[in-house]
Write a protein that holds these residues in place. Structure first.
Motif, mmCIF file in Angstrom:
data_model
loop_
_atom_site.group_PDB
_atom_site.id
_atom_site.type_symbol
_atom_site.label_atom_id
_atom_site.label_comp_id
_atom_site.label_asym_id
_atom_site.label_seq_id
_atom_site.Cartn_x
_atom_site.Cartn_y
_atom_site.Cartn_z
ATOM 1 N N LEU A 1 -4.450 -7.500 5.641
ATOM 2 C CA LEU A 1 -5.237 -7.080 4.493
ATOM 3 C C LEU A 1 -5.316 -8.201 3.472
ATOM 4 N N SER A 2 -6.359 -8.154 2.666
ATOM 5 C CA SER A 2 -6.495 -9.051 1.523
ATOM 6 C C SER A 2 -6.514 -8.206 0.250
ATOM 7 N N ALA A 3 -6.363 -8.868 -0.882
ATOM 8 C CA ALA A 3 -6.279 -8.140 -2.146
ATOM 9 C C ALA A 3 -7.582 -7.441 -2.505
ATOM 10 N N SER A 4 -8.707 -7.881 -1.947
ATOM 11 C CA SER A 4 -10.005 -7.279 -2.281
ATOM 12 C C SER A 4 -10.366 -6.094 -1.396
ATOM 13 N N ASP A 5 -9.568 -5.803 -0.375
ATOM 14 C CA ASP A 5 -9.869 -4.688 0.528
ATOM 15 C C ASP A 5 -9.589 -3.353 -0.150
ATOM 16 N N TRP A 6 -10.299 -2.326 0.364
ATOM 17 C CA TRP A 6 -10.060 -0.948 -0.058
ATOM 18 C C TRP A 6 -9.608 -0.159 1.162
ATOM 19 N N VAL A 7 -8.545 0.637 0.981
ATOM 20 C CA VAL A 7 -8.028 1.429 2.097
ATOM 21 C C VAL A 7 -7.894 2.874 1.661
ATOM 22 N N VAL A 8 -7.998 3.761 2.631
ATOM 23 C CA VAL A 8 -7.824 5.186 2.374
ATOM 24 C C VAL A 8 -6.341 5.461 2.152
ATOM 25 N N ALA A 9 -6.015 6.187 1.087
ATOM 26 C CA ALA A 9 -4.622 6.383 0.697
ATOM 27 C C ALA A 9 -4.074 7.747 1.068
ATOM 28 N N ALA A 10 -4.877 8.655 1.610
ATOM 29 C CA ALA A 10 -4.385 9.991 1.941
ATOM 30 C C ALA A 10 -5.251 10.590 3.039
ATOM 31 N N GLY A 11 -4.653 11.496 3.817
ATOM 32 C CA GLY A 11 -5.390 12.188 4.867
ATOM 33 C C GLY A 11 -5.818 11.296 6.009
ATOM 34 N N VAL A 12 -5.064 10.240 6.308
ATOM 35 C CA VAL A 12 -5.497 9.271 7.312
ATOM 36 C C VAL A 12 -5.437 9.828 8.730
ATOM 37 N N HIS A 13 -4.697 10.919 8.950
ATOM 38 C CA HIS A 13 -4.545 11.448 10.304
ATOM 39 C C HIS A 13 -5.786 12.188 10.794
ATOM 40 N N VAL B 1 0.862 -1.183 0.000
ATOM 41 C CA VAL B 1 0.000 0.000 0.000
ATOM 42 C C VAL B 1 0.897 1.231 0.000
ATOM 43 N N PRO B 2 0.361 2.388 -0.381
ATOM 44 C CA PRO B 2 1.168 3.613 -0.325
ATOM 45 C C PRO B 2 1.578 3.942 1.104
ATOM 46 N N LEU B 3 2.729 4.587 1.240
ATOM 47 C CA LEU B 3 3.185 4.992 2.565
ATOM 48 C C LEU B 3 2.177 5.917 3.244
ATOM 49 N N SER B 4 1.488 6.731 2.437
ATOM 50 C CA SER B 4 0.529 7.687 3.000
ATOM 51 C C SER B 4 -0.696 7.014 3.584
ATOM 52 N N ALA B 5 -0.868 5.691 3.345
ATOM 53 C CA ALA B 5 -2.035 4.989 3.882
ATOM 54 C C ALA B 5 -1.829 4.519 5.308
#
Length: 362
Positions: A326-338, A282-286
């Motif tokens: 995590l699994s490959a089908s999950d969706w995660v927020v990639a920015a502004g997580v704080h 995943v991106p570092l920002s996530a």
């Protein structure tokens, strides 16, 4: 007339404001991504180039250090003197033993002559057998005494030589542990010698990663003086106990190639592939962290956020591998997580700001 008109108009205005509908706050958009397969995961550990053999040199006898002939980092040759003890005591002991050898030799000559005389008298039947046997026993005792004193003399002579500490083979003085005037005991480390020959890399594993590695496991080594070039190696030695200060486990990495341009003290980095063949990234920002644990914000089919703990590998420049959580089908927020919190409703969008229908995508 104006006194009554102003309160009426003010009341009408306040009444109109009281019936205004509240402003509706829209659902916050959130850029989401799915974990992507990453290359084979590898952990990296900093290390230092060391010699394959590093004997700790010590005097075989105790005494006061009178001379130190080499400095730390100096190259030495086999049999080269490194330090000396005050030789006065061992010399006195050697002289005393030499005097005992002289006395024992004189005594042996005396009892030998006496035995020979009694042997001649016995042949002439002028003395009894018991008198001759007594002379024979004195001779044998004198002979044994001389052998004993000669052995003690050899020990004293060796100890006189032990007052000089010599290099067992070619190498570099890696560490010095004594100063001139210091009194040392027999076997106390004086120098550590990094011998010529094979080179290795010394690294340390944290406690949580110790069980993932074993002796013989293949690794790759990169020297700081040659960035981008990897040398094959293997874990040759793994300490069974943690260092009491750092709480890490020492490991020695041997190079597989015969000749590697590695010099003592050079910095190196050891890369060890994880047992997992593939992982997700995943991106570092996530990523977000709290209380020493790492989390991502997972979005469910109802566009609701859930704080999900994950185990990650070594950070890359833009992404980080996710080993667990995590699994490959999950969706995660990639920015502004704080600025997010558990249970928040969001409007998922992709990097092009297009709405993502998670119910369909999953």
């Amino acid at each position: 007339m104006f006194r009554y008109a102003l309160p009426v108009s003010l009341a009408f205005f306040l009444s109109a404001c009281g019936h205004e509908e509240p402003v509706q706050i829209g659902v916050r958009p959130a850029m989401v991504v799915q974990p992507e397969p990453s290359a084979r995961v590898s952990d990296s550990y900093p290390g230092e180039v060391r010699a394959r053999y590093e004997p700790e040199l010590a005097f075989r006898i105790g005494g006061k250090v009178s001379r130190r002939l080499v400095e730390e980092g100096e190259r030495v040759k086999a049999n080269q003197p490194l330090a000396e003890l005050d030789p006065q005591d061992v010399r006195l002991q050697l002289e005393a033993t030499r005097a005992q050898v002289t006395a024992a030799t004189a005594n042996l000559n005396l009892v030998r002559a006496e035995r020979d005389r009694y042997k001649t008298l016995l042949e002439r039947q002028m003395v009894s057998h018991s008198q001759y046997d007594n002379a024979e026993n004195l001779y044998r005792a004198g002979e044994a005494r001389l052998k004993q004193i000669k052995a003690e003399f050899d020990v004293a002579n060796n100890q006189a030589g032990y007052a000089v500490l010599r290099a067992p083979q070619d190498g570099v003085v890696a560490k010095r542990a004594v100063e001139v005037g210091q009194v040392v005991a027999a076997g106390q480390t004086v120098f550590t010698l990094a011998t010529d020959g094979e080179r290795e890399v010394l690294i340390s594993f944290p406690e949580q990663n110790y069980g993932r590695f074993k002796v013989g496991q293949p690794v790759s080594v990169e020297l700081w003086t040659q960035p981008g070039q990897r040398f094959d190696g293997r874990i040759r030695e793994l300490s069974p106990a943690a260092d009491p200060k750092s709480r890490t486990f020492a490991a020695r990495i041997a190079f597989s190639a015969g000749k590697v341009p590695a010099e003592l003290g050079q910095s190196a980095r050891v890369f060890i592939q994880s047992a997992d063949a593939l992982s997700l990234s995943v991106p570092l920002s996530a990523l977000t962290a709290e209380g020493g644990a790492t989390y991502v914000w997972r979005v469910d089919a109802n566009n609701t956020l859930h704080k999900t703990p994950v185990r990650v590998g070594a950070f890359g420049e833009k992404t980080v591998p996710v080993l667990e959580g995590l699994s490959a089908s999950d969706w995660v927020v990639a920015a502004g997580v704080h600025v997010l919190h558990e249970g928040l409703q969001v409007r998922p969008v992709d990097r092009s700001n297009r709405v993502v229908n998670l119910a369909v995508k999953e």
